[in-house]
Write an enzyme that holds these catalytic residues in place. Sequence first.
Site, PDB file in Angstrom:
ATOM      1  N   TYR A  50       8.931  43.255 -63.019  1.00 21.17           N
ATOM      2  CA  TYR A  50       8.468  43.600 -61.663  1.00 21.17           C
ATOM      3  C   TYR A  50       9.360  44.670 -61.016  1.00 21.17           C
ATOM      4  O   TYR A  50       8.958  45.275 -60.020  1.00 21.17           O
ATOM      5  CB  TYR A  50       8.417  42.372 -60.734  1.00 21.17           C
ATOM      6  N   HIS A 106       7.919  35.737 -70.566  1.00 18.66           N
ATOM      7  CA  HIS A 106       6.812  36.217 -69.728  1.00 18.66           C
ATOM      8  C   HIS A 106       5.470  36.203 -70.476  1.00 18.66           C
ATOM      9  O   HIS A 106       4.454  35.796 -69.919  1.00 18.66           O
ATOM     10  CB  HIS A 106       7.133  37.635 -69.230  1.00 18.66           C
TER      11      HIS A 106
HETATM   12  P1  NAP Z   1      -2.487  36.436 -55.730  1.00 18.34           P
HETATM   13  O1  NAP Z   1      -1.277  35.776 -55.217  1.00 18.34           O
HETATM   14  O2  NAP Z   1      -3.628  35.587 -56.171  1.00 18.34           O
HETATM   15  O3  NAP Z   1      -3.078  37.452 -54.628  1.00 18.34           O
HETATM   16  C1  NAP Z   1      -2.258  38.379 -53.971  1.00 18.34           C
HETATM   17  C2  NAP Z   1      -3.142  39.213 -53.047  1.00 18.34           C
HETATM   18  O4  NAP Z   1      -3.683  38.367 -52.025  1.00 18.34           O
HETATM   19  C3  NAP Z   1      -2.397  40.305 -52.320  1.00 18.34           C
HETATM   20  O5  NAP Z   1      -3.251  41.422 -52.260  1.00 18.34           O
HETATM   21  C4  NAP Z   1      -2.170  39.737 -50.924  1.00 18.34           C
HETATM   22  O6  NAP Z   1      -2.159  40.737 -49.932  1.00 18.34           O
HETATM   23  C5  NAP Z   1      -3.401  38.903 -50.755  1.00 18.34           C
HETATM   24  N1  NAP Z   1      -3.165  37.789 -49.840  1.00 18.34           N
HETATM   25  C6  NAP Z   1      -2.067  36.994 -49.760  1.00 18.34           C
HETATM   26  N2  NAP Z   1      -2.215  36.052 -48.827  1.00 18.34           N
HETATM   27  C7  NAP Z   1      -3.430  36.260 -48.267  1.00 18.34           C
HETATM   28  C8  NAP Z   1      -4.152  35.602 -47.241  1.00 18.34           C
HETATM   29  N3  NAP Z   1      -3.628  34.549 -46.629  1.00 18.34           N
HETATM   30  N4  NAP Z   1      -5.386  36.082 -46.916  1.00 18.34           N
HETATM   31  C9  NAP Z   1      -5.920  37.154 -47.561  1.00 18.34           C
HETATM   32  N5  NAP Z   1      -5.278  37.809 -48.572  1.00 18.34           N
HETATM   33  C10 NAP Z   1      -4.047  37.358 -48.917  1.00 18.34           C
HETATM   34  O7  NAP Z   1      -2.153  37.426 -56.913  1.00 18.34           O
HETATM   35  P2  NAP Z   1      -0.929  37.754 -57.869  1.00 18.34           P
HETATM   36  O8  NAP Z   1       0.081  38.587 -57.182  1.00 18.34           O
HETATM   37  O9  NAP Z   1      -1.535  38.264 -59.128  1.00 18.34           O
HETATM   38  O10 NAP Z   1      -0.290  36.328 -58.248  1.00 18.34           O
HETATM   39  C11 NAP Z   1       0.738  35.720 -57.498  1.00 18.34           C
HETATM   40  C12 NAP Z   1       2.060  35.787 -58.220  1.00 18.34           C
HETATM   41  O11 NAP Z   1       1.965  35.210 -59.510  1.00 18.34           O
HETATM   42  C13 NAP Z   1       2.553  37.208 -58.532  1.00 18.34           C
HETATM   43  O12 NAP Z   1       3.014  37.865 -57.385  1.00 18.34           O
HETATM   44  C14 NAP Z   1       3.600  36.915 -59.569  1.00 18.34           C
HETATM   45  O13 NAP Z   1       4.776  36.425 -58.957  1.00 18.34           O
HETATM   46  C15 NAP Z   1       2.897  35.856 -60.382  1.00 18.34           C
HETATM   47  N6  NAP Z   1       2.164  36.421 -61.536  1.00 18.34           N
HETATM   48  C16 NAP Z   1       2.605  36.126 -62.778  1.00 18.34           C
HETATM   49  C17 NAP Z   1       1.974  36.653 -63.886  1.00 18.34           C
HETATM   50  C18 NAP Z   1       2.492  36.297 -65.239  1.00 18.34           C
HETATM   51  O14 NAP Z   1       2.095  36.956 -66.227  1.00 18.34           O
HETATM   52  N7  NAP Z   1       3.335  35.290 -65.360  1.00 18.34           N
HETATM   53  C19 NAP Z   1       0.860  37.493 -63.750  1.00 18.34           C
HETATM   54  C20 NAP Z   1       0.392  37.764 -62.457  1.00 18.34           C
HETATM   55  C21 NAP Z   1       1.045  37.213 -61.370  1.00 18.34           C
HETATM   56  P3  NAP Z   1      -0.800  41.242 -49.191  1.00 18.34           P
HETATM   57  O15 NAP Z   1       0.224  41.450 -50.250  1.00 18.34           O
HETATM   58  O16 NAP Z   1      -1.262  42.465 -48.514  1.00 18.34           O
HETATM   59  O17 NAP Z   1      -0.389  40.153 -48.220  1.00 18.34           O
END
Ligand code: NAP
Length: 257
Positions: A50, A106
Amino acid sequence: MDIPRETLKTGAEMPKLGLGTWQLTGEDCLRAVPMALEMGYDHIDTADVYGNHREIAPALRDVDRDSIWITSKVNRGSLRYDDVLATCEKNLGELAVDYLDLYLIHWPDPDAPMEETFRALARLVDEGMTRNIGVSNFMVEHLTEALAVAEVPIVNNQIKFNPVTQPWDVVELCREHDISVTAYSPIMRGDAPENTVLQEIAAEVERTPVQVALRWLLQQEMIVIPKATSEAHLRENLELFDFHISPEQDERIRALA
Ligand code: NAP
């Protein structure tokens, strides 16, 4: 507000809600992470890939290290023995902390012998560089292989799990081996507000579709790590512990898969 914890098989207590930080970089990261900690978040999910450890570090400087759970991850391409050790040491330096709470592989990497990666992770635990180890994106076949070679307990599998992506076979294998499950992309990368079923249930429980998705995952005994940048989103995603999804609503969400 105290965020509930999940007791892992090592006895560690992992907060059930964390702040995801994929694509949270630069000024946004420097602002959002301290704001989240101030609000009561006590769990940060990051990864070597990241590229934001240095932007998370300032927020950690001002808090009691033991009060915050930090998960990071070593990426595929760095899973040979020496690479794992070097990456973890680099990550600790970037975050300016002495230990991680959880260090994950990862992604599985067919080019690195799994036994070698787990030997390196065992050494990290021995040396106190991380307190727990786990995996991410390990499907049934990867986890089966990992369980056969790991010398230290695998305490967590971080997988994509949300109302439209539900790999229950992996979850069942995790449960059989007392491996906690972290649901990543829990709000469908920001698409939860547009989902009609989540909208309907949100109206019934007087919450938002995002809160419904997160609450539903918590009720499946998963740990959730929504990523958020704005104060409003961070706050909304914290308010999950004073309402319930009914069995009938649960069925409707399960049917979205
Ligand atoms: P997510 O958490 O499902 O969605 C994030 C998106 O939702 C962002 O655009 C955010 O906007 C928006 N959001 C957040 N809160 C909100 C709300 N209350 N209302 C409306 N929209 C909202 O997606 P993700 O980032 O893919 O997954 C979360 C975390 O999982 C990642 O950040 C990472 O730490 C981890 N991850 C791990 C892997 C892996 O391979 N292990 C892969 C993907 C993700 P804003 O940012 O503008 O608030």
